[in-house]
Design an enzyme around this catalytic site. Structure first.
Site, PDB file in Angstrom:
ATOM      1  N   LYS A   1      -1.486  -9.547   2.781  1.00  0.00           N
ATOM      2  CA  LYS A   1      -0.534  -8.932   4.098  1.00  0.00           C
ATOM      3  C   LYS A   1      -1.442  -8.139   4.883  1.00  0.00           C
ATOM      4  O   LYS A   1      -2.259  -7.265   4.326  1.00  0.00           O
ATOM      5  CB  LYS A   1       0.646  -8.389   3.630  1.00  0.00           C
ATOM      6  CG  LYS A   1       1.574  -8.040   4.976  1.00  0.00           C
ATOM      7  CD  LYS A   1       2.896  -7.472   4.621  1.00  0.00           C
ATOM      8  CE  LYS A   1       2.971  -6.357   4.068  1.00  0.00           C
ATOM      9  NZ  LYS A   1       2.680  -5.180   5.020  1.00  0.00           N
TER      10      LYS A   1
ATOM     11  N   ASP B   1      -0.834  -6.311  -0.294  1.00  0.00           N
ATOM     12  CA  ASP B   1      -1.380  -5.630   1.067  1.00  0.00           C
ATOM     13  C   ASP B   1      -2.855  -5.242   0.942  1.00  0.00           C
ATOM     14  O   ASP B   1      -3.621  -4.832  -0.057  1.00  0.00           O
ATOM     15  CB  ASP B   1      -0.822  -4.190   1.121  1.00  0.00           C
ATOM     16  CG  ASP B   1       0.496  -4.147   2.214  1.00  0.00           C
ATOM     17  OD1 ASP B   1       0.793  -5.198   2.717  1.00  0.00           O
ATOM     18  OD2 ASP B   1       1.244  -3.255   1.848  1.00  0.00           O
TER      19      ASP B   1
ATOM     20  N   GLU C   1      -1.812  -5.719   8.731  1.00  0.00           N
ATOM     21  CA  GLU C   1      -0.976  -5.072   9.579  1.00  0.00           C
ATOM     22  C   GLU C   1      -1.910  -5.212  10.931  1.00  0.00           C
ATOM     23  O   GLU C   1      -3.042  -5.063  10.996  1.00  0.00           O
ATOM     24  CB  GLU C   1      -0.882  -3.613   9.474  1.00  0.00           C
ATOM     25  CG  GLU C   1      -0.111  -3.064   8.331  1.00  0.00           C
ATOM     26  CD  GLU C   1       0.197  -1.743   8.047  1.00  0.00           C
ATOM     27  OE1 GLU C   1      -0.313  -0.837   8.883  1.00  0.00           O
ATOM     28  OE2 GLU C   1       0.509  -1.298   7.179  1.00  0.00           O
TER      29      GLU C   1
ATOM     30  N   ASP D   1       0.910  -1.043  -0.022  1.00  0.00           N
ATOM     31  CA  ASP D   1       0.090  -0.048   0.111  1.00  0.00           C
ATOM     32  C   ASP D   1       0.882   1.454  -0.065  1.00  0.00           C
ATOM     33  O   ASP D   1       0.243   2.248  -0.064  1.00  0.00           O
ATOM     34  CB  ASP D   1      -0.923   0.054   1.045  1.00  0.00           C
ATOM     35  CG  ASP D   1      -0.391   0.089   2.588  1.00  0.00           C
ATOM     36  OD1 ASP D   1       1.027  -0.176   2.631  1.00  0.00           O
ATOM     37  OD2 ASP D   1      -1.110  -0.247   3.587  1.00  0.00           O
ATOM     38  N   SER D   2       2.326   1.030  -0.070  1.00  0.00           N
ATOM     39  CA  SER D   2       3.223   2.102  -0.095  1.00  0.00           C
ATOM     40  C   SER D   2       2.957   2.621  -1.601  1.00  0.00           C
ATOM     41  O   SER D   2       3.693   3.833  -1.898  1.00  0.00           O
ATOM     42  CB  SER D   2       4.701   1.608  -0.096  1.00  0.00           C
ATOM     43  OG  SER D   2       4.838   0.241  -0.569  1.00  0.00           O
TER      44      SER D   2
ATOM     45  N   GLU E   1       8.705  -4.354  11.070  1.00  0.00           N
ATOM     46  CA  GLU E   1       9.069  -2.979  10.578  1.00  0.00           C
ATOM     47  C   GLU E   1       9.576  -2.026  11.779  1.00  0.00           C
ATOM     48  O   GLU E   1       9.018  -1.802  12.688  1.00  0.00           O
ATOM     49  CB  GLU E   1       7.750  -2.278   9.883  1.00  0.00           C
ATOM     50  CG  GLU E   1       8.376  -0.944   9.089  1.00  0.00           C
ATOM     51  CD  GLU E   1       7.411  -0.389   8.234  1.00  0.00           C
ATOM     52  OE1 GLU E   1       7.657   0.617   7.570  1.00  0.00           O
ATOM     53  OE2 GLU E   1       6.400  -0.954   7.888  1.00  0.00           O
TER      54      GLU E   1
END
Length: 272
Positions: free
Chosen positions: A121, A91, A123, A52-53, A190
């Site tokens: 993925k 993501d 978070e 999602d970067s 991270e």
């Protein structure tokens, strides 16, 4: 100590678990489009993360929060078409899984069906365990993400190193073990202290891939635009720039402008 690289024709979630067991480090980079995915894949990367970067490096947003599920599916489908060997992990964007496990499953199914990605993925740890269970029960592989979680930036208020305090470190260890127990095939850590990251990697059987988490983990991930020097405004301690494409590309484009304006391009050999 990492062993010699094994020649995997196609990387799967099992491949990554085997790599950890054999002491082979896992390489992971982001990609967001077909052309970059082909280059990254042909260079021998193990995992391509459609992060999602993309919200930052592709769309210019300050955070990862604005990117939508539809946009992630678009980027992921482009990457999948360019990747022959690498495992493609996608993501789940902010808002597509946090509030409701059923919504998390619907989002994951859309990514798998519409993009052809190989895994998703998410978070978070204990807070999203029901969503993870729901996704895994549907047969969709899940990669976890702990430590600095960019989708929670407004909660943290800063991108500083996480888990420096004992209480947060203990929770991080507990969450990592929970993700392993739930059935996640791998975990990203991270921006946490290197000793803590190594401790976690040694205490669980699934691969731990670090970004700003030291060398004691099972693999590394970076954003492709950062490591190639396309983004010259981002310089955290953990980043190693392998090229300076920003300077190289601006120089080439500037030369093109000069050549066009001076009528040097195209020359006689460059026309029909």
């Amino acid at each position: 100590m990492s062993t010699a690289k094994k020649d995997y024709k196609k990387i799967t979630t099992k491949s990554l678990i085997d790599m950890k067991a054999q002491g082979e480090k896992i390489s992971m980079l982001t990609a967001y489009d077909y052309t970059m995915a082909k280059i990254v894949d042909s260079a021998g990367i193990d995992v391509i993360l459609v992060g999602d970067s993309a919200s930052n490096v592709m769309a210019g947003h300050e955070t990862t929060l604005p990117i939508t599920l539809d946009q992630m599916i678009y980027h992921a489908s482009s990457v999948v078409r360019g990747a022959d060997r690498a495992l493609v992990v996608v993501d789940l964007p902010f808002g597509s899984y946090q509030s409701d496990p059923k919504e998390a499953l619907r989002s994951s199914i859309r990514i798998m069906k519409e993009s052809g990605g190989h895994a998703v993925k998410l978070e978070g740890g204990k807070e999203i365990k029901e969503s993870i269970k729901k996704i895994l029960n549907a047969g969709i592989p899940v990669m976890g993400h702990l430590g600095l979680t960019p989708q929670s930036i407004y909660k943290f208020g800063t991108y500083t190193v996480r888990a420096k305090e004992e209480q947060e470190a203990i929770k991080l260890i507990e969450d990592a073990k929970l993700l392993e127990k739930l059935g996640c095939f791998a975990l990203v850590l991270e921006k946490i202290p290197a000793k803590l990251a190594q401790q976690i990697a040694e205490s669980i059987s699934i691969p731990v891939i670090g970004i700003g988490a030291g060398s004691g983990v099972d693999g590394q991930v970076l954003v492709i635009h950062d490591m190639l020097g396309m983004n010259n405004e981002f310089s955290p301690r953990f980043l190693r720039r392998y090229m300076n494409l920003y300077e190289g590309m601006t120089s080439a484009i500037s030369q093109y402008v000069t050549d066009v304006k001076s009528s040097d391009f195209p020359n006689e050999k460059e026309q029909y």
